[in-house]
Design a protein around this motif. Structure first.
Motif, mmCIF file in Angstrom:
data_model
loop_
_atom_site.group_PDB
_atom_site.id
_atom_site.type_symbol
_atom_site.label_atom_id
_atom_site.label_comp_id
_atom_site.label_asym_id
_atom_site.label_seq_id
_atom_site.Cartn_x
_atom_site.Cartn_y
_atom_site.Cartn_z
ATOM 1 N N ALA A 171 18.453 125.069 25.276
ATOM 2 C CA ALA A 171 18.581 123.611 25.402
ATOM 3 C C ALA A 171 18.535 122.944 24.026
ATOM 4 N N PHE A 172 17.596 123.389 23.193
ATOM 5 C CA PHE A 172 17.505 122.822 21.847
ATOM 6 C C PHE A 172 18.769 123.127 21.044
ATOM 7 N N GLY A 192 13.903 124.250 16.807
ATOM 8 C CA GLY A 192 13.382 124.548 18.131
ATOM 9 C C GLY A 192 14.096 125.693 18.813
ATOM 10 N N GLY A 197 16.445 129.334 28.250
ATOM 11 C CA GLY A 197 15.383 128.353 28.407
ATOM 12 C C GLY A 197 15.469 127.208 27.413
ATOM 13 N N TRP A 198 14.283 126.848 26.885
ATOM 14 C CA TRP A 198 14.207 125.725 25.966
ATOM 15 C C TRP A 198 14.952 125.995 24.671
ATOM 16 N N ARG A 199 14.974 127.247 24.223
ATOM 17 C CA ARG A 199 15.690 127.548 22.987
ATOM 18 C C ARG A 199 17.181 127.248 23.151
#
Length: 214
Positions: A23-24, A68, A19-21
Motif C-alpha cells: 500500500a505504501f 514505509g 500488506g501495508w508495504r
C-alpha cells in the motif's frame, strides 16, 4: 521513458510486496506520478513556487511512503542521514545549482534522484530508530526546511534566474513567486516533519497516558 519506469515500478511493487508495504509503495508511485506526469511538472518550469510544491511532494510525501515500503531495519547513521538530506536539499536550492538543473536534463535528473534518495534514506533511518532519536532527527529536518523557507521569504530580491521572465504570465513577479515558495517550505512543508515527530512521540507517551486514565 519516465512513464514506463513508473509503470514497471508500480507493477513490481504490486507483485512482490504485500500488506501495508504494498500500500505504501503504490501510494508513493501515485505521488511520483502527480509530481512528474501531471500538469504540476510543466507548471514548475514557470513558477518556482510550483517547483517547491514538486520538491516537497518528493521529500515529504513520496519519500516517507517509499520508506514505509522498505523492510524495517537499520539504514545506517540517522545523524548522517539527517545531515545529508538537509545538505542536498539546501544545495539544490542554491541559485547556481538550481539554474544548472533547469538548463540541463542530466543535471535535472541528478537533482530529482538525489532529493528523493536522500529523503527516503532519512525517513527509513528515522522509522527504524528509537522514538527519541527519531523525534530529534525529525525536528532537525523541520528546522532545516523552515530555515530555508524563511531565507527565501525574507530575501530582498529574486535570486532564481530561470524564473526571471516566466512568472509574469501567472500574475506574479519573480520575487512574489520566490516568497510564495519560501512560505510553502516554512509552513506546510516543515509541518510534515513536525507532525511525524508528534506521531512518534505519541507512540511513546500514548500507552502511559491510557494506562493512567484507566
Amino acid at each position: 521513458m519516465l512513464l514506463l519506469v513508473l509503470v514497471v515500478a508500480t507493477g513490481l511493487i504490486a507483485l512482490r510486496l504485500e500488506g501495508w508495504r504494498r500500500a505504501f509503495g503504490l501510494a508513493a508511485m501515485a505521488v511520483l506520478a502527480v509530481g512528474f506526469v501531471s500538469p504540476l511538472c510543466a507548471l514548475s518550469s514557470a513558477l518556482f513556487s510550483a517547483r517547491t510544491v514538486h520538491h516537497v511532494l518528493l521529500v515529504g510525501v513520496a519519500a516517507p511512503l517509499l520508506a514505509g515500503a522498505l523492510p524495517v531495519r537499520r539504514y545506517g547513521s540517522l545523524v548522517l542521514a539527517t545531515a545529508v538530506q538537509a545538505v542536498i536539499f539546501w544545495a539544490w536550492h542554491a541559485p547556481g545549482a538550481y539554474a544548472a538543473a533547469l538548463s540541463n536534463d542530466g543535471v535535472y535528473w541528478v537533482m530529482q534522484i538525489s532529493l528523493l534518495a536522500s529523503a527516503t534514506w532519512f525517513w527509513a533511518a528515522a522509522r527504524a530508530a528509537t522514538a527519541p532519536a527519531a523525534v530529534v532527527a525529525l525536528l532537525a529536518a523541520m528546522l532545516a526546511m523552515g530555515l530555508l523557507g524563511a531565507v527565501l521569504t525574507f530575501a530582498g530580491q529574486a535570486v532564481y534566474a530561470p524564473h526571471a521572465y516566466t512568472t509574469l504570465a501567472w500574475g506574479m513577479t519573480p520575487l512574489e513567486d520566490q516568497q510564495a515558495a519560501g512560505l510553502i517550505m516554512w509552513a506546510p512543508a516543515a509541518a510534515l516533519y513536525l507532525f511525524a515527530a508528534l506521531w512518534r512521540l505519541g507512540q511513546v507517551i500514548g500507552p502511559d497516558v491510557e494506562a493512567r486514565a484507566a
